[in-house]
Design an enzyme around this catalytic site. Sequence first.
Site, PDB file in Angstrom:
ATOM      1  N   LYS A 221      61.469   2.613 -62.396  1.00 20.76           N
ATOM      2  CA  LYS A 221      61.473   3.392 -63.561  1.00 20.76           C
ATOM      3  C   LYS A 221      60.752   2.347 -64.607  1.00 20.76           C
ATOM      4  O   LYS A 221      60.931   1.384 -64.422  1.00 20.76           O
ATOM      5  CB  LYS A 221      62.866   3.727 -64.064  1.00 20.76           C
ATOM      6  CG  LYS A 221      62.775   4.263 -65.577  1.00 20.76           C
ATOM      7  CD  LYS A 221      64.325   4.412 -66.081  1.00 20.76           C
ATOM      8  CE  LYS A 221      64.083   4.919 -67.684  1.00 20.76           C
ATOM      9  NZ  LYS A 221      65.372   5.085 -68.299  1.00 20.76           N
ATOM     10  N   GLU A 270      71.132   5.100 -80.518  1.00 21.64           N
ATOM     11  CA  GLU A 270      71.448   4.521 -79.344  1.00 21.64           C
ATOM     12  C   GLU A 270      72.015   3.006 -79.624  1.00 21.64           C
ATOM     13  O   GLU A 270      71.400   2.154 -80.191  1.00 21.64           O
ATOM     14  CB  GLU A 270      70.323   4.354 -78.332  1.00 21.64           C
ATOM     15  CG  GLU A 270      70.988   3.530 -76.945  1.00 21.64           C
ATOM     16  CD  GLU A 270      69.941   3.725 -75.759  1.00 21.64           C
ATOM     17  OE1 GLU A 270      69.894   2.776 -74.935  1.00 21.64           O
ATOM     18  OE2 GLU A 270      68.492   4.182 -76.143  1.00 21.64           O
TER      19      GLU A 270
END
Length: 465
Positions: A221, A270
Site C-alpha cells: 500500500k 484523524e
Amino acid sequence: MINEVKQDSFSESFIMAVEKAKQERTEQLVSHTMQVEGISSIQFYANSCQIKTSYRHYWSDPKGLSLVGIGCARAFEYEGDTGRFHFIKSQWETFVKKHSITMKAPARGPLLMGGFRFDSKASKQEEWQHFPSAALVLPQFLLTIDCEGCWLTINAVVGPDEENIYQRIIDLEEQRERLLQRKAHSLQSASALKAYDIKGEEWKEAVACAIDEMAQGPLQKIVLSRSILAQSSNGYDIPSVIQKLTEQQPNSYVFTIERQGDTFIGATPERLVKREENKFFADALAGTAGRGKTAYEDEQLGHALLNDKKNLREHAYVVQMLKDVFAEWCESTEVDPYPTLLKTKDVQHLYTPIKGEAKSSAHLFDAVEKLHPTPAMGGTPRRLAVERITELETHDRGWYSAPIGWVDGEGNGDFSVAIRSGLISGHDARLYAGCGIVSDSHPDSEYIETEMKFRPMLNALRGSR
C-alpha cells in the site's frame, strides 16, 4: 518556576523571577495563569492581529478543548534528517525539570504547540521555508477553553541581565488586555476564489505506476497525495477560515500554525496519538466513501464502505500497525474488533479507536515517533512506501499529513495527522489531499476521492456553508 494564579500578582512574580535569575545567574520562567470569562477562542485569535508576532497557534478537538497560543516565550526547533523527535523530547524534558513545571490540570499552564514535517529527509521546497523538520513553541500567551471554563496563561523567560523590567511588564499587560477585548470578530469571505489543479494527470500516472509495482514486488500500500492552488483576490482572513472549519467540521481537529506570516491550517478527522495521564489513545482512520444526498443514500454508501474488501484491507493495515506500536508502549491494549463509520460533512471513513494503559517509561514523543507515518499516511511496508512517495509525488508535502498538536509539562498531549489542510501565503493557498493506493485501486476513482477531500478547505476559504 514561579506560578501564580491571581491576576494582580503577575508583576510581583515577574520581579521575583528577575531577582532570582540575577542571584543564581540563570534564566527563570514566569508562568502566570488566571481564569477569564467572555472571550471565545476565535475572538482571542482575531485580537492577536493587533500584536506584532511571528507565531500564532490554534487547536480545537471534537470534545470541546480549544487552545490558542500567541507569541513565543521559547522556541524548540530542529532542522535535520534524523533525531528530531528525540531532540524535542530531550529539550522539553530538560526545560520542564529546570523550571519545575507542574500543571493544575491538563493543558492549563506552560505547554508546547506545533508539529513536524512529514519526511525530514525529503527536499524542502520554497513554500515550506518557515516550517522546519520540527518546530514547537511555548506561547507567550495561551488561552485554554475546556468543559470547566476558560484560562489565560502568560509565559515569560527572564535572564540574569534583564533590563527595562517595568517596561516589559507594562508591555505584556497591555498585550493581555488587547487579547481579551470582547469586540466580536466580523466574518469575512474570500472573493473571486479560483482553484487550479497542479499536475493532476501526472498524479494519475503515479497512481498507475504504484499499482503496477504492487503486482510485482513487496509494496502493499502507498498513500499518494496531490495539491491544488486556490487564489483569492483579497487574500484570506484566518480567523474567519478557522470559524468556518469549526462550524462545518464538528467531528474534526481544527488547527492553525502560523510562522513568519505563512499559515498551515486544516480540519483533520484523524488523531495520531493522545496521552492523558496514564492512558494512550489513537485512531485508525482509513477507507473512504462520499456522503449521500439523502439519509437513505448516505446509509447505503456507509453500508457499502463497511463491506468493501479494498477499503477493509486498507483499514486493516492501519489497525495492525497501531496494535503493534501500542504493544510496545502499553501494559494492555483495547481494540474494537470491527470498524465503524466516522462521518464528516463531505466524506465518511472506516474508523477503529484504540486505547492502552501506558507503561511508566512511555513518553508521548516516543509514541509519535513510532507511529508516524501510519499506513494511512505512508503505506506498507513503511520505509519503502515513504521512499516511493518522495519519488512519485510532484510536490513537497511539508507538514501535510505529519504530526501536529500539543504537549504540556506533565506529558499530557494530543497529536493529530495534518490532513484536509493547506498552506496559506498571501493570496495563495496550496491545498493537499491524498488516497491510499492498493493493488485493486483505480486512478480515476482515487482522483475523484481527492476531489471530495479538497472540499472542506475550499468551502472554508470561500466562506460558503
